[in-house]
Design an enzyme around this catalytic site. Structure first.
Site, mmCIF file in Angstrom:
data_model
loop_
_atom_site.group_PDB
_atom_site.id
_atom_site.type_symbol
_atom_site.label_atom_id
_atom_site.label_comp_id
_atom_site.label_asym_id
_atom_site.label_seq_id
_atom_site.Cartn_x
_atom_site.Cartn_y
_atom_site.Cartn_z
ATOM 1 N N TYR A 127 0.856 -1.190 0.000
ATOM 2 C CA TYR A 127 0.000 0.000 0.000
ATOM 3 C C TYR A 127 0.890 1.236 0.000
ATOM 4 C CZ TYR A 127 -3.519 3.405 1.593
ATOM 5 O OH TYR A 127 -4.355 4.480 1.704
ATOM 6 N N ASP B 237 9.326 2.728 -0.097
ATOM 7 C CA ASP B 237 8.255 3.354 0.680
ATOM 8 C C ASP B 237 8.490 2.979 2.138
ATOM 9 O OD1 ASP B 237 6.030 4.108 2.047
ATOM 10 O OD2 ASP B 237 4.580 3.278 0.614
ATOM 11 N N LYS C 209 4.035 8.439 9.107
ATOM 12 C CA LYS C 209 3.872 7.790 10.419
ATOM 13 C C LYS C 209 4.873 8.301 11.471
ATOM 14 C CE LYS C 209 1.000 4.259 8.549
ATOM 15 N NZ LYS C 209 1.021 3.760 7.198
HETATM 16 C C1 LIG Z 1 0.284 4.303 5.853
HETATM 17 C C2 LIG Z 1 1.048 4.097 4.601
HETATM 18 C C3 LIG Z 1 0.956 4.980 3.518
HETATM 19 C C4 LIG Z 1 -0.052 6.101 3.467
HETATM 20 O O1 LIG Z 1 0.181 7.045 4.454
HETATM 21 P P1 LIG Z 1 -1.051 8.027 4.878
HETATM 22 O O2 LIG Z 1 -0.409 8.962 5.859
HETATM 23 O O3 LIG Z 1 -2.096 7.149 5.462
HETATM 24 O O4 LIG Z 1 -1.504 8.716 3.644
HETATM 25 C C5 LIG Z 1 1.807 4.784 2.455
HETATM 26 N N1 LIG Z 1 2.681 3.776 2.433
HETATM 27 C C6 LIG Z 1 2.791 2.901 3.447
HETATM 28 C C7 LIG Z 1 3.810 1.812 3.383
HETATM 29 C C8 LIG Z 1 1.966 3.016 4.552
HETATM 30 O O5 LIG Z 1 2.051 2.119 5.546
#
Ligand SMILES: *Cc1c(COP(=O)(O)O)cnc(C)c1O
Length: 427
Positions: free
Chosen positions: A144, A239, A267
């Site tokens: 994601y 990511d 995060k």
């Molecule tokens: C949570 C997450 C996102 C998206 O971040 P948001 O602050 O919710 O937009 C993107 N990549 C990874 C790996 C994530 O865990």
């Protein structure tokens, strides 16, 4: 436990907010039942609207790595708030956090702050496209990268075909430029490069996946991606929204000793306030506006409250020499001890773990990709989730999510968790 007030609040929320929540996973659709509404959090614990207490394994999906409402972070936010919430001008604080991150994370020269992980990943892809002059990119099923259009594409029928939109509102035109491969399947990635020679701008990956449950890279998968990207002139994007400052201060790049061209953060980097970021070498980052032509902007980007919360959180982590050793040890103990209990109950399971990320799959086989994760017994997970919740342990409400272990989880919390899991009845 009684959930009277939570139930009433959910009914009310449902009238005014789509599905009653501002982010879908919170609605408990996967595990069933009514979501619990929280009203406060401190250390390892959440308190809900009915005054029930929970030991928290979500930790706001990662940001609360120090535990909730850490006193130093709270103090830093209060002090900044006195001086103003947002100016829409540059501040010294933004350079301070940028310098701090650049000096402590490998392979990055510059960093741009945004307000969410979604924005970070969306902007990193745009920059990769602008830098390489190519349109397509490769991502992995089950990873994601936020909810921007280009990422909401599921795999097509074969490795060499285009993906299909996985949400109404995403056009087939957008889907044409997103290619999907199976996590840990280097041959599929090779195939995609072969069939799209000279067209692929980037490969984006969660270096340890956390959004299909916790899934680890196997057989030097990340190193092999680095080699393929070099061979084909594509950028490798890590990511690290989840893994950044969690697996190590330098994230997966440091842990696995693999260089990425662009890295995205979110995060932990905001310490609980809305922050994302993307970073890379000068030669790439210089292409961003206002210096370069690739456009990207944000009214609240680099917001002083958020920067102060983020920087203070990062400094607390960095100044604690045993920080990672401690959270990793806690996670390792949970893994081993939970494994023992489930074995004693003859419940088939796999626990995947890296650093302070872990998840349980009720599966007889190992879990290395999204198909494996899907084949786990999710009905059993849902039952497990609800039995734990009823005894005050708050797991992520889906078998496709990772547990985030915080530094506030100590021996007392481990003991409580094991006691509750010991009570688990397989029905
Ligand atoms: C949570 C997450 C996102 C998206 O971040 P948001 O602050 O919710 O937009 C993107 N990549 C990874 C790996 C994530 O865990």
């Amino acid at each position: 436990m009684l959930y009277q007030r939570s139930s009433a609040l959910f009914d009310e929320a449902y009238k005014y907010i789509p599905g009653g929540v501002n982010s879908p996973v919170r609605a408990f659709k996967s595990v069933g039942g009514v979501p619990v509404f929280m009203k406060s959090a401190k250390g390892a614990y959440l308190t809900d609207a009915d005054d029930n207490q929970y030991l928290d394994y979500i930790n706001s999906w990662g940001p609360a790595i120090l535990g909730h409402t850490h006193p130093e972070v709270l103090e830093a936010i209060k002090k900044q708030a006195e001086r103003g919430f947002s100016y829409g001008t540059p501040t010294e604080l933004e350079t301070e956090i940028a310098k701090y991150i650049v000096e402590n994370v490998p392979n990055i020269d510059q960093i741009r702050m945004v307000s969410s992980g979604t924005e970070a990943c969306m902007s990193a892809i745009r920059l990769a496209r602008g830098f390489t002059g190519r349109n397509k990119f490769i991502k992995f099923e089950g990873c994601y990268h936020g909810h921007s259009d280009s990422f909401l594409i599921k795999a097509g029928s074969g490795a060499a075909t285009f993906g299909n939109p996985s949400s109404p509102g995403v056009t087939s035109g957008t889907a044409q430029d997103t290619l999907n491969a199976r996590y840990n399947d280097i041959e599929q990635v090779e195939d995609l490069f072969r069939h799209n020679e000279g067209e692929i701008a980037a490969v984006i990956i969660e270096p340890v996946a956390g959004n299909m449950g916790c899934v680890l890279p196997e057989n030097n998968f990340l190193q092999k991606l680095r080699t393929l990207c070099d061979k084909h002139g594509a950028l490798l994007i890590f990511d690290e929204v989840m893994t950044g400052f969690r697996l190590a201060f330098g994230g997966a790049q440091e842990l696995f000793d693999v260089k990425a061209d662009l890295v995205t953060f979110g995060k932990v980097i905001g310490g609980g306030l809305p922050v994302g970021a993307f970073a890379g070498r000068n030669e790439i980052m210089d292409h961003l506006a206002p210096k370069g032509a690739v456009y990207q902007a944000g009214t609240l980007s680099g917001n002083p409250l958020a920067m102060r919360a983020g920087l203070t959180t990062l400094q607390i982590i960095k100044n604690d020499k045993n920080f990672y050793e401690n959270i990793n040890k806690t996670t390792e103990i949970l893994d081993f001890e939970i494994g023992k209990i489930l074995n004693s109950k003859s419940i088939e399971h796999r626990i995947n773990r890296k650093g302070a990320m872990m998840s349980i799959f009720f599966h007889i086989n190992s879990v290395s990709n999204f198909d494996d994760a899907s084949n786990a017994n999710h009905a059993l997970f849902n039952n497990f989730f609800h039995q734990l919740l009823a005894q005050g342990i708050y797991l992520p409400p889906s078998g496709y999510e990772t547990w985030f272990i915080s530094d506030a989880i100590k021996q007392k919390e481990i003991d409580k968790t094991l006691e509750v899991i010991n009570n688990f009845k397989y029905s």
